[in-house]
Design a protein around this motif. Structure first.
Motif, PDB file in Angstrom:
ATOM      1  N   ALA A 372       0.488  -1.602  -0.323  1.00 27.52           N
ATOM      2  CA  ALA A 372      -0.195  -0.002  -0.180  1.00 27.52           C
ATOM      3  C   ALA A 372       0.402   1.312  -0.137  1.00 27.52           C
ATOM      4  CB  ALA A 372      -0.904  -0.077   1.344  1.00 27.52           C
ATOM      5  N   THR A 373       1.789   1.301   0.575  1.00 21.14           N
ATOM      6  CA  THR A 373       2.725   2.526   0.231  1.00 21.14           C
ATOM      7  C   THR A 373       3.574   2.788  -0.551  1.00 21.14           C
ATOM      8  OG1 THR A 373       3.649   1.246   2.205  1.00 21.14           O
ATOM      9  CG2 THR A 373       4.953   3.346   1.613  1.00 21.14           C
ATOM     10  N   SER A 377      -3.563   3.339  -5.171  1.00 23.19           N
ATOM     11  CA  SER A 377      -4.316   3.230  -5.783  1.00 23.19           C
ATOM     12  C   SER A 377      -5.189   1.217  -5.883  1.00 23.19           C
ATOM     13  CB  SER A 377      -4.592   3.233  -7.410  1.00 23.19           C
ATOM     14  OG  SER A 377      -3.851   4.780  -6.853  1.00 23.19           O
ATOM     15  N   PHE A 437      -0.465  -6.428   1.476  1.00 19.44           N
ATOM     16  CA  PHE A 437      -0.194  -4.527   1.250  1.00 19.44           C
ATOM     17  C   PHE A 437       0.145  -4.124   2.517  1.00 19.44           C
ATOM     18  CE2 PHE A 437      -3.105  -6.017  -1.500  1.00 19.44           C
ATOM     19  CZ  PHE A 437      -3.047  -5.795  -3.026  1.00 19.44           C
ATOM     20  N   THR A 438      -0.586  -4.897   4.036  1.00 21.42           N
ATOM     21  CA  THR A 438      -0.502  -3.573   4.882  1.00 21.42           C
ATOM     22  C   THR A 438       1.108  -4.558   5.581  1.00 21.42           C
ATOM     23  OG1 THR A 438      -1.106  -5.922   6.657  1.00 21.42           O
ATOM     24  CG2 THR A 438      -2.070  -3.762   5.848  1.00 21.42           C
ATOM     25  N   GLY A 439       1.859  -3.469   6.731  1.00 20.07           N
ATOM     26  CA  GLY A 439       3.102  -4.335   6.950  1.00 20.07           C
ATOM     27  C   GLY A 439       3.864  -2.757   6.411  1.00 20.07           C
TER      28      GLY A 439
ATOM     29  N   ARG B  27      -7.748  11.039  -3.404  1.00 20.05           N
ATOM     30  CA  ARG B  27      -6.726  11.004  -2.337  1.00 20.05           C
ATOM     31  C   ARG B  27      -6.554  12.849  -3.069  1.00 20.05           C
ATOM     32  NH1 ARG B  27      -2.164   7.921  -5.202  1.00 20.05           N
ATOM     33  NH2 ARG B  27      -3.266   7.435  -7.077  1.00 20.05           N
ATOM     34  N   TRP B 147      -1.449   0.868   9.440  1.00 17.24           N
ATOM     35  CA  TRP B 147      -2.107  -0.028   8.494  1.00 17.24           C
ATOM     36  C   TRP B 147      -0.440   0.050   8.713  1.00 17.24           C
ATOM     37  CZ3 TRP B 147       0.665   1.442   4.617  1.00 17.24           C
ATOM     38  CH2 TRP B 147       1.009   2.550   3.837  1.00 17.24           C
ATOM     39  N   ARG B 148       0.726   0.308   8.440  1.00 16.62           N
ATOM     40  CA  ARG B 148       1.698  -0.120   9.002  1.00 16.62           C
ATOM     41  C   ARG B 148       2.734  -0.856   9.241  1.00 16.62           C
ATOM     42  NH1 ARG B 148       1.699   4.835   5.962  1.00 16.62           N
ATOM     43  NH2 ARG B 148       2.715   4.806   3.896  1.00 16.62           N
ATOM     44  N   ASP B 149       1.673  -1.122  10.573  1.00 16.78           N
ATOM     45  CA  ASP B 149       1.815  -1.669  11.961  1.00 16.78           C
ATOM     46  C   ASP B 149       1.276  -2.898  11.107  1.00 16.78           C
ATOM     47  OD1 ASP B 149       3.006  -2.413  14.963  1.00 16.78           O
ATOM     48  OD2 ASP B 149       2.049   0.140  15.007  1.00 16.78           O
ATOM     49  N   ASP B 150       1.570  -3.951  11.251  1.00 19.10           N
ATOM     50  CA  ASP B 150       0.751  -5.633  10.784  1.00 19.10           C
ATOM     51  C   ASP B 150      -0.316  -6.127  12.581  1.00 19.10           C
ATOM     52  OD1 ASP B 150       0.833  -6.960   9.464  1.00 19.10           O
ATOM     53  OD2 ASP B 150       2.589  -7.545   9.463  1.00 19.10           O
ATOM     54  N   VAL B 153      -3.617  -4.069  12.487  1.00 17.54           N
ATOM     55  CA  VAL B 153      -4.407  -4.306  10.854  1.00 17.54           C
ATOM     56  C   VAL B 153      -4.612  -6.477  11.368  1.00 17.54           C
ATOM     57  CG1 VAL B 153      -4.359  -5.619   8.629  1.00 17.54           C
ATOM     58  CG2 VAL B 153      -2.922  -3.641   9.522  1.00 17.54           C
TER      59      VAL B 153
END
Lengths: 493, 647
Positions: A372-373, A377, A437-439, B27, B147-150, B153
């Motif tokens: 996602a980073t 889209s 997509f995440t993490g 966006r 969401w960067r934090d697993d 999520v």
């Protein structure tokens, strides 16, 4: 006109080898767009025909010797599928604007496939149906073998042999119907009105078994589904979208168009077998999908799950008992809605997975992370697709599944176990979303290019339609409901 | 008036959906997101006031066999304004906490708010289920907002899957309603056929318990605390979790009609109120404490639904929403500013930001059930009704309220006492544990606390005369709703005593089972999740190794058979054909020779014979007349002889 326009355009494209790639691609888009516009016009002029009859009927002598005619027409079962087919092919045409690999031939082949698919859904003659059924297999074979990746030859061959074998079983069933009908005919409305084999349970059962085998392979239901994952994994994105979105529907469409109205007694007698196959497909497909690490294989197995709902609901349509007619109508309405819904959503998801292939040549979810980073889209559209796929309300999947479940469970409480399917699909879609997509951004996600306009528009419009009919389902259901009620009536005879 | 009401009701749904959808989808809308979303929420407050007064009902055809119908009755009229006001205040306060991706945040929050409003006003099962599941999905998106934090999520996934597992009950209930013959309208469910009625009640009960984080589903709420505090303030206290209790209040006639569902509901509510209150007492993390307390307080609402006091449950829901939103927002303020949510890092925090501290104190005292604050009176409204039915359940409820005084006091003894200078470093070491603190509190973060504090203080008036009578009439049970004076006195004394004891001792027991939320998540993981995954893997192996290989094997067998056939073809058939052709050649040669030797010779002989006969036949043709006459006489004589002989 609607059916053969793509075919003619395809032939023209095939016949003009000097055409530039760009022209070929845009011609393909234009033809599919025109075709869709024609179908929208058709829909606007459509009035529900009386039960047993078809709208916009056309009939011409074809093979009079065996009472087979060129007979076409639409009703509430086929019109939504015809429209869905045109939408998916248009989306594929737009998506393929970025294709560099023999676009002219590809366009011709897909236009041919579009004609064949549309023809199948409007065919009102068994031979015509069978011809289109087989031609679709041939067309898809070339799509997979010619534009696939991985081990396309083998997958295409497996697909071809398996489904072709199924179609032979189907042909046997059709001939059985022909022989049993008096006078002998392949005409669908005539056969549905006459219900040959009504008083011969054994012969009726055997003919139904042959037809079911043929359609079950194509649908596919457990245990005839194993051609599906390799075919999808190795097919190009547009091929997968058409295969899952349109070709699979031919199997379930055959159930409501041929098996149910023409063999109602046998259908009622074997309803529980069909229901069990449906429930097993739902749960088995969902669980096996949950265990996949390959994203495209996972989506392929969810197709088994989603088609299982359809099989379950049409099976319930055969449980004629007491005052459950309303529940059975709701279930069959849900089944037809699910065909349309699954077409839109799965086509979108397959087109999206094609992006993974295009950028990083891998469908392995473990090799991505934090996508996602780099591709916001893409992530957003995939998230929408995943929620649509797991049957979230406000998408067509919910409308379909809600009706399938309420109708099925009301008529046959034991089918409630299939509802677990939506929980498992929720788990697998969201796990996939999370893994890819995440993490932290890692693996192939680094430097991943976000969606190009052609990709975003094609996928976006499919999902938007799913959203539109999910929020305002009436235009769709007003067409489907009378036809579903007619089918339930026919089975109840 | 009602036309206006209908339009306002549709607007209440359509406007935030449109705005929220746009914000979430477009966006680069971040800069304008906050004003747009706050303005929308403000309009929603106005619209909800209009519909609460006008009580409109709307319906459009939806799926086969059911309508999409919304109706604002007395219960919904109580709920909708609360919902929109809390939404507005939370969105305002969130401006301090959410600084990136604001458009996505506000968009999803607005969509969530609509879903909650539709849930509150839903009049048919499809409408309810639609909004119900969208709430769940929005909750997933908001818990996993970062969401960067697993881990966050995953927490969203746990929350969504757990509540969806419970939601399956609603699907079953809808099916049973269709089969039961009374239609899918919520108000008609109690009239469906007796057998199906039990199924409907059970399905709805499961779904509501899941959403309300009641036992055994409570663990998802603990995981949900990974989300932003503003999300917890709206979803996990005032709106989504509350809707679980609300649904039970709405279908109270159905629960009563089944006979068994009422007592079971009361029992489960009491068990949750008691056990989760104990869990809350043991927590060392402020948000976890508040979450457990939410489940426990919702237990009172669930008890109310089971005991048949809709008004009592509804009023408790409203008072709790204000109180808990306030406390979560305060926790959010401290988390944003100090980066701490462990109680150890929040020692003496009242001294830093007085307004926040005082507001939180009012909230904590209300939560404790101290008279005359709100939850004191509303809880007693519920307990009075429960006490009329079962003294055991009443005792459980009273114990639970004593425990709520204990955990509220636990907060107070942390945030109030000034930290001595020598221990300040120890507290500061816990700062920035969760995230980097800003050390700043904006005005927008503080202002919303004031109306919420007022609500926490005064909402109890709804449970006391004269307003209690009005509420009772509004929800359709006039004269039934009251909190008995004895009950009010007993609970006020209990709460005060427990509070004072905890404040004096400054510590409470923290048993491990309670600290770990009764091991619920571990149990769910061991009993459900892992077996399912194992089963899935086994089936996938079966699919690849046996089913697919079976098919491939069958194909291979066909290939082998055809190869055999090929060999047979080559070796035997082909050879046989070769032999046959060789044989026929031989036969032909023989025949040819025979032809030459015998047939041709025979023909030659025949021809020679013919020639001889020809020569013989030519002999009589002499050309002399007398010989012809002679021949004619002989022939005639012969004819006569033959005739005589035959005659």
């Amino acid at each position: 006109m609607i059916i053969f326009l793509p075919l003619v355009a395809g032939l023209v494209l095939a016949a003009l080898p000097r055409l530039s790639d760009r022209t070929a691609r845009w011609t393909w888009v234009a033809v599919t767009a025109v075709d869709l516009a024609l179908i929208v016009g058709l829909w606007l002029r459509y009035d529900t025909p009386p039960p047993g009859a078809l709208a916009f009927e056309e009939q011409a002598a074809w093979i009079p010797g065996v009472n087979s005619s060129y007979h076409l027409g639409v009703d509430g079962l086929s019109l939504p599928l015809v429209a869905m087919t045109a939408v998916i092919f248009l989306a594929c045409a737009v998506y393929a604007l970025r294709n560099r690999h023999r676009p002219r031939v590809q366009a011709a082949l897909f236009l041919f496939l579009q004609s064949v698919s549309l023809g199948l859904f409007v065919a009102a003659d068994l031979i015509l149906f069978f011809v289109f059924f087989d031609l679709s297999i041939v067309g898809m074979y070339f799509v997979i073998a010619g534009w696939g990746h991985g081990d396309p030859g083998r997958s295409a061959m497996k697909f071809f042999l398996y489904t072709f074998l199924g179609s032979l079983a189907l042909l046997v069933g059709f001939i059985g119907l022909y022989v049993a009908a008096e006078p002998h005919t392949f005409d669908m409305p005539t056969l549905a009105a006459a219900t040959p084999l009504a008083d011969r349970p054994l012969a009726g059962g055997l003919v139904l078994a042959a037809i079911l085998l043929g359609l079950a392979v194509k649908t596919p239901t457990v245990p005839f589904h194993t051609w599906l994952p390799p075919a999808h994994t190795d097919a190009p994105a547009v091929g997968s979208a058409v295969l899952a979105g349109v070709l699979l529907k031919m199997g379930t469409y055959g159930l409501v168009r041929i098996a149910m109205p023409m063999l109602p007694q046998a259908w009622r007698a074997w309803a529980w077998v069909i229901i069990v196959v449906g429930v097993v497909s739902v749960l088995y497909g969902a669980l096996v999908a949950l265990a996949q690490t390959d994203l495209k294989r996972m989506i392929a197995y969810t197709s088994v799950n989603h088609m299982g709902y359809v099989v379950l609901a049409v099976g319930v349509g055969g449980l004629v008992a007491g005052d459950t007619a309303q529940a059975r109508t709701v279930a069959v309405t849900g089944a037809v809605t699910q065909m349309v819904s699954h077409g839109l959503i799965t086509a979108a998801l397959f087109l999206l997975t094609g992006v993974l292939r295009d950028r990083a040549a891998s469908y392995d979810m473990r090799s991505y992370g934090g996508l996602a980073t780099t591709a916001p889209s893409f992530a957003a559209l995939f998230a929408v697709g995943a929620f649509a796929g797991l049957g979230l309300p406000a998408f067509t999947g919910f409308i379909a599944e809600f009706q399938i479940f309420t109708g099925s469970v009301a008529a046959a409480p034991a089918t409630a176990v299939a509802i677990l399917g939506i929980l498992i699909t929720a788990a697998l879609f969201l796990r996939a979303l999370q893994r890819v997509f995440t993490g932290d951004t890692r693996g192939h996600s680094v430097g991943f290019t976000d969606l190009h306009p052609a990709e975003a528009w094609s996928v976006g419009s499919l999902l938007l339609l799913s959203l539109l009919f999910g929020v305002l389902p009436r235009p769709l259901l007003d067409v489907i409901e009378p036809a579903a009620a007619a089918v339930v009536d026919l089975v109840g005879r | 008036m009602n036309d206006v009401g209908q339009v306002c009701l549709w607007l209440l749904v359509a406007l935030p959906v449109g705005v929220g959808g746009l914000l979430a989808a477009v966006r680069r809308a971040d800069r304008v997101a906050v004003p747009i979303s706050v303005a929308t929420a403000a309009v929603m407050v106005g619209l909800s006031a209009v519909v609460a007064a006008a009580r409109p009902a709307v319906a459009v055809p939806f799926v086969a066999g059911a309508e999409f119908a919304l109706a604002v009755d007395g219960l919904a009229a109580l709920m909708l304004p609360m919902l929109t006001v809390v939404t507005l205040l939370v969105l305002l306060a969130a401006t301090g906490e959410i600084r990136a991706s604001t458009a996505r945040f506000h968009g999803v929050m607005l969509i969530f708010a609509v879903a909650a409003a539709v849930t509150a006003a839903a009049a048919t099962l499809p409408a309810l289920l639609l909004a119900w599941e969208i709430m769940g999905a929005a909750s997933y998106a908001l818990i996993g907002f970062q969401w960067r934090d697993d881990d966050r999520v995953s927490a969203g996934l746990t929350a969504f899957l757990t509540t969806r597992a419970a939601d399956l009950g609603l699907y079953v209930a809808a099916a049973a309603a269709l089969a039961g013959g009374a239609g899918l309208a919520l108000a008609d469910l109690s009239q469906s056929s007796p057998g199906w009625r039990h199924v409907i009640a059970a399905g709805i009960l499961v779904a509501a318990l899941g959403k309300a984080a009641q036992l055994p589903f409570s663990f998802w709420l603990s995981r949900a605390m990974a989300g932003p505090s503003a999300v917890s303030a709206l979803l996990h206290s005032a709106a989504m979790v509350a809707m679980g209790g609300y649904l039970l209040l709405r279908v109270e006639p159905l629960l009563a009609a089944t006979g068994w569902a009422g007592p079971v509901t009361t029992g489960l509510g009491a068990a949750t109120a008691l056990l989760l209150a104990a869990v809350a007492v043991a927590q060392r993390d402020l948000k976890q404490l508040l979450a457990a307390s939410t489940a426990a307080q919702l237990g009172f609402v669930v008890m109310a639904a089971g005991a048949g006091t809709v008004a009592g449950g509804a009023v408790h829901l409203v008072a709790h929403a204000a109180t808990k939103a306030l406390l979560f927002l305060a926790a959010g303020v401290w988390l944003t500013a100090l980066g701490a949510k462990q109680l150890a890092g929040l020692r003496g925090v009242v001294g830093r930001w007085q307004l926040v501290g005082w507001s939180a104190t009012i909230g904590a005292l209300a939560l404790a059930g101290i008279a005359p604050l709100s939850l004191w009176a509303t809880k007693d409204g519920v307990l009075t009704a429960v006490g009329e039915q079962s003294s055991w359940l009443y005792a459980a409820g009273l114990t639970a309220s004593a425990l709520s005084a204990a955990y509220a006091a636990k907060i107070l003894v942390v945030i109030w006492p000034r930290v001595p200078a020598d221990r300040r470093a120890q507290v500061q070491a816990r700062f920035d544990e969760e995230q980097r603190g800003t050390r700043r509190v904006t005005a927008w973060q503080q202002v919303p606390l004031l109306p919420l504090a007022a609500g926490a203080a005064y909402a109890g008036l709804l449970a006391l005369p004269p307003l209690a009578g009005t509420v009772g009439r509004a929800v359709g049970e006039p004269g039934k709703f009251h909190a008995s004076a004895r009950e009010l006195v007993v609970s006020a004394v209990v709460a005060l005593v427990v509070l004072l004891v905890v404040v004096a001792r400054r510590r409470v027991p923290e048993p491990r089972w309670a600290l770990r939320w009764l091991g619920l998540q571990a149990a769910a993981s061991a009993l459900v999740v892992r077996p399912t995954l194992r089963c899935a893997n086994a089936l996938a192996r079966f699919d690849d190794r046996i089913l697919d290989r079976g098919i491939t094997g069958a194909a291979r067998a066909v290939l082998a058979v055809s190869r055999r056939a090929g060999r047979f073809d080559d070796r035997i058939l082909d050879r046989a054909v070769g032999r046959v052709s060789a044989g026929s050649l031989w036969v032909a040669q023989r025949a040819g020779r025979a032809d030459d030797r015998w047939l041709d010779a025979a023909v030659e002989h025949l021809a020679a014979g013919m020639r001889r006969l020809g020569r013989l036949a030519r002999r009589p043709q002499t050309g002399q007349l007398h010989q012809y006459y002679l021949q004619a006489v002989v022939v005639l004589l012969l004819g006569v002889v033959i005739l005589v002989a035959l005659g």
